[in-house]
Design a protein around this motif. Structure first.
Motif, short mmCIF file in Angstrom:
data_model
loop_
_atom_site.label_atom_id
_atom_site.label_comp_id
_atom_site.label_asym_id
_atom_site.label_seq_id
_atom_site.Cartn_x
_atom_site.Cartn_y
_atom_site.Cartn_z
N PHE A 277 -8.20 -3.25 -7.59
CA PHE A 277 -8.14 -2.00 -6.82
C PHE A 277 -6.70 -1.50 -6.76
O PHE A 277 -5.75 -2.24 -7.00
CB PHE A 277 -8.71 -2.19 -5.41
CG PHE A 277 -8.15 -3.36 -4.64
CD1 PHE A 277 -7.09 -3.20 -3.76
CD2 PHE A 277 -8.70 -4.62 -4.77
CE1 PHE A 277 -6.58 -4.27 -3.03
CE2 PHE A 277 -8.20 -5.71 -4.05
CZ PHE A 277 -7.15 -5.52 -3.17
N SER A 278 -6.58 -0.20 -6.49
CA SER A 278 -5.25 0.42 -6.44
C SER A 278 -5.16 1.43 -5.31
O SER A 278 -6.17 2.04 -4.92
CB SER A 278 -4.93 1.11 -7.78
OG SER A 278 -5.80 2.19 -8.01
N ASN A 279 -3.95 1.61 -4.81
CA ASN A 279 -3.70 2.58 -3.74
C ASN A 279 -3.55 3.98 -4.32
O ASN A 279 -3.29 4.16 -5.52
CB ASN A 279 -2.44 2.20 -2.97
CG ASN A 279 -2.63 0.97 -2.11
OD1 ASN A 279 -3.76 0.56 -1.84
ND2 ASN A 279 -1.53 0.37 -1.67
N THR A 280 -3.64 4.97 -3.47
CA THR A 280 -3.48 6.35 -3.88
C THR A 280 -2.08 6.63 -4.43
O THR A 280 -1.12 5.93 -4.10
CB THR A 280 -3.73 7.30 -2.68
OG1 THR A 280 -3.56 8.65 -3.10
CG2 THR A 280 -2.75 7.02 -1.54
N THR A 281 -1.98 7.64 -5.25
CA THR A 281 -0.68 8.09 -5.78
C THR A 281 -0.14 9.28 -4.99
O THR A 281 0.90 9.83 -5.32
CB THR A 281 -0.80 8.49 -7.26
OG1 THR A 281 -1.79 9.52 -7.38
CG2 THR A 281 -1.20 7.30 -8.11
N ASP A 282 -0.85 9.67 -3.94
CA ASP A 282 -0.46 10.78 -3.08
C ASP A 282 0.34 10.22 -1.90
O ASP A 282 -0.22 9.54 -1.02
CB ASP A 282 -1.71 11.51 -2.59
CG ASP A 282 -1.42 12.75 -1.75
OD1 ASP A 282 -0.51 12.69 -0.89
OD2 ASP A 282 -2.10 13.76 -1.93
N LEU A 283 1.64 10.50 -1.86
CA LEU A 283 2.51 9.90 -0.84
C LEU A 283 2.07 10.27 0.57
O LEU A 283 1.98 9.41 1.46
CB LEU A 283 3.96 10.32 -1.08
CG LEU A 283 4.99 9.79 -0.07
CD1 LEU A 283 5.00 8.27 -0.06
CD2 LEU A 283 6.38 10.33 -0.41
N LEU A 287 0.73 7.57 3.47
CA LEU A 287 1.39 7.39 4.76
C LEU A 287 0.42 7.66 5.91
O LEU A 287 0.37 6.90 6.89
CB LEU A 287 2.61 8.29 4.86
CG LEU A 287 3.78 7.94 3.92
CD1 LEU A 287 4.84 9.03 3.94
CD2 LEU A 287 4.39 6.59 4.28
N LYS A 288 -0.35 8.74 5.80
CA LYS A 288 -1.29 9.08 6.87
C LYS A 288 -2.41 8.05 6.99
O LYS A 288 -2.82 7.70 8.11
CB LYS A 288 -1.86 10.47 6.62
CG LYS A 288 -0.86 11.60 6.89
CD LYS A 288 -1.47 12.97 6.65
CE LYS A 288 -0.46 14.07 6.98
NZ LYS A 288 -1.01 15.43 6.70
N ASN A 289 -2.91 7.56 5.86
CA ASN A 289 -3.96 6.53 5.90
C ASN A 289 -3.48 5.30 6.66
O ASN A 289 -4.19 4.77 7.52
CB ASN A 289 -4.36 6.11 4.48
CG ASN A 289 -5.36 7.07 3.86
OD1 ASN A 289 -5.97 7.89 4.54
ND2 ASN A 289 -5.52 6.97 2.55
N ILE A 290 -2.28 4.84 6.34
CA ILE A 290 -1.75 3.64 6.99
C ILE A 290 -1.49 3.90 8.47
O ILE A 290 -1.80 3.07 9.33
CB ILE A 290 -0.46 3.16 6.28
CG1 ILE A 290 -0.75 2.83 4.80
CG2 ILE A 290 0.12 1.95 7.00
CD1 ILE A 290 -1.81 1.78 4.58
N GLU A 291 -0.95 5.07 8.77
CA GLU A 291 -0.67 5.39 10.17
C GLU A 291 -1.96 5.48 11.01
O GLU A 291 -1.95 5.20 12.21
CB GLU A 291 0.11 6.70 10.26
CG GLU A 291 1.56 6.53 9.79
CD GLU A 291 2.29 7.84 9.52
OE1 GLU A 291 3.49 7.78 9.18
OE2 GLU A 291 1.67 8.90 9.64
#
Length: 379
Positions: A277-283, A287-291
């Protein structure tokens, strides 16, 4: 306890190189740095107790240009990793740096953080070539940086060298190798330029504004560089990687051995329990997902056993030691008859050496490795 590799992506650069297609940005400021560093820590915390039964024996902080981050940010990150994961006492901990983005104060912070291996993005020691490919440093900064790192106490230093760059002749890369080995480094990654579609350099090549060598001269560059390193005691342990004995990259070997690794940060990839699996390439999205406390993946796939066997073969054969027969029989079950036939055919072509104890590429096979891997692909 299961072993785990940890990759951390820091996707910021002072200026993007003309050949680079990695996920990176040039708009780093202190507030973005602090927000991103916290997101990395919070992402790790979101996995909770998932890795209680693992011990991390390799950490790789890559980019981008991780050395753009302040030393304090790297210390904060490493402190949090040590708090949330079980770290092996002999863990190999690498950070990528670019000359011109690090000073003694920052190197000392790396030491305090527990980093024990530095990968230096040299690429070339020709100032004109460096300009052509969009690098921000000079050849002198390479030597100054390595000297400073050694004075700070870093022994395990690696250098990336690219051959077949615009402006090079056949002798250029081997001259770079000769000079860089004199600095006392322990490891070299030596690979040919790959023109990636969508990069500025690809467009420049397409318009005829730059040229690279033909295949024959490219091979001569590879052979001469490899020969020079062998004469200085550097062992080739993978198609593009060379080191003094005991200084092989433990983290990269994880990829070639198909071992488990977790990726943190923007666009980072992971492979755990036959899940990739991989994380998004949209910065902003990352950031918002993690927050918001969300682990959301851009890609997620279960690796089927047949595909896992093929990956095991091509990744394992990238290593000059190849694959032991004991491991082959353990990992190749579904497609064993098919791979046995393929190996026999490749032995007859002089591309694979099979001595009954291990299977590995011959010199010819190393040179034609892509053809070997295509031959091994599922029908």
């Amino acid at each position: 306890m299961k072993k785990l590799g940890l990759y951390i992506h820091i996707p910021f650069c002072r200026r993007k190189c003309l050949y680079c297609d990695f996920c990176s940005f040039v708009d780093l400021d202190e507030s973005v740095e602090q927000r991103y560093a916290k997101a990395l820590v919070d992402e790790l915390k979101l996995y909770g107790k998932r890795f209680e039964s693992h011990v991390v024996d390799s950490i790789f902080i890559g980019g981008g240009t991780p050395s753009l981050f302040r030393g304090g940010s790297i210390e904060y990150l490493m402190k949090s990793i040590n708090k949330n994961l079980r770290i092996a006492k002999d863990c190999e901990t690498t950070i990528e740096i670019n000359p011109g983005t690090i000073d003694a104060k920052k190197a000392q912070a790396y030491k305090r953080a527990g980093i024990n291996r530095i990968s230096v993005g040299v690429q070339s020691l020709d100032d004109e070539v460096l300009k052509k490919i969009g690098r921000i440093h000079s050849r002198q900064e390479v030597f100054d940086t390595i000297e400073m790192l050694r004075e700070t106490g870093f022994e395990n230093i690696s250098a990336d060298i690219i051959f077949n760059l615009p402006g090079q002749n056949v002798e250029s890369p081997v001259n770079d190798i000769k000079e860089i080995l004199k600095t006392g480094i322990k490891h070299v990654s030596y690979y040919s330029l790959k023109l990636e579609e969508g990069t500025p350099m690809y467009s420049m090549f397409d318009r005829g504004e730059i040229r690279v060598c033909d295949d024959e001269d490219e091979r001569r560059m590879y052979y001469s560089g490899r020969r020079e390193m062998a004469e200085k005691g550097f062992l080739q342990y993978e198609i593009s990687n060379f080191s003094l004995k005991g200084f092989e990259s433990r983290h990269n070997l994880k990829y070639w051995n198909r071992e488990e690794y977790l990726g943190l940060g923007l666009s980072a990839h992971s492979c755990l329990d036959d899940l990739r699996f991989s994380n998004t390439t949209d910065l902003d999205k990352y950031l918002k997902n993690i927050e918001f406390g969300k682990l959301e993946y851009e890609t997620l796939e279960e690796i089927e056993k047949s595909e896992a066997e093929w990956e095991y073969m091509i990744l394992g054969l990238r290593k000059t030691a190849g694959i032991t027969y004991k491991d082959y029989e353990k990992n190749i079950v579904i497609n064993r008859d098919r791979f046995n036939d393929k190996i026999t055919a490749l032995v007859e072509k002089g591309l694979i050496f099979n001595d009954g104890g291990s299977i590995r590429l011959t010199e010819k096979g190393l040179d034609l490795s892509n053809s070997v891997f295509i031959e091994l692909m599922p029908d």
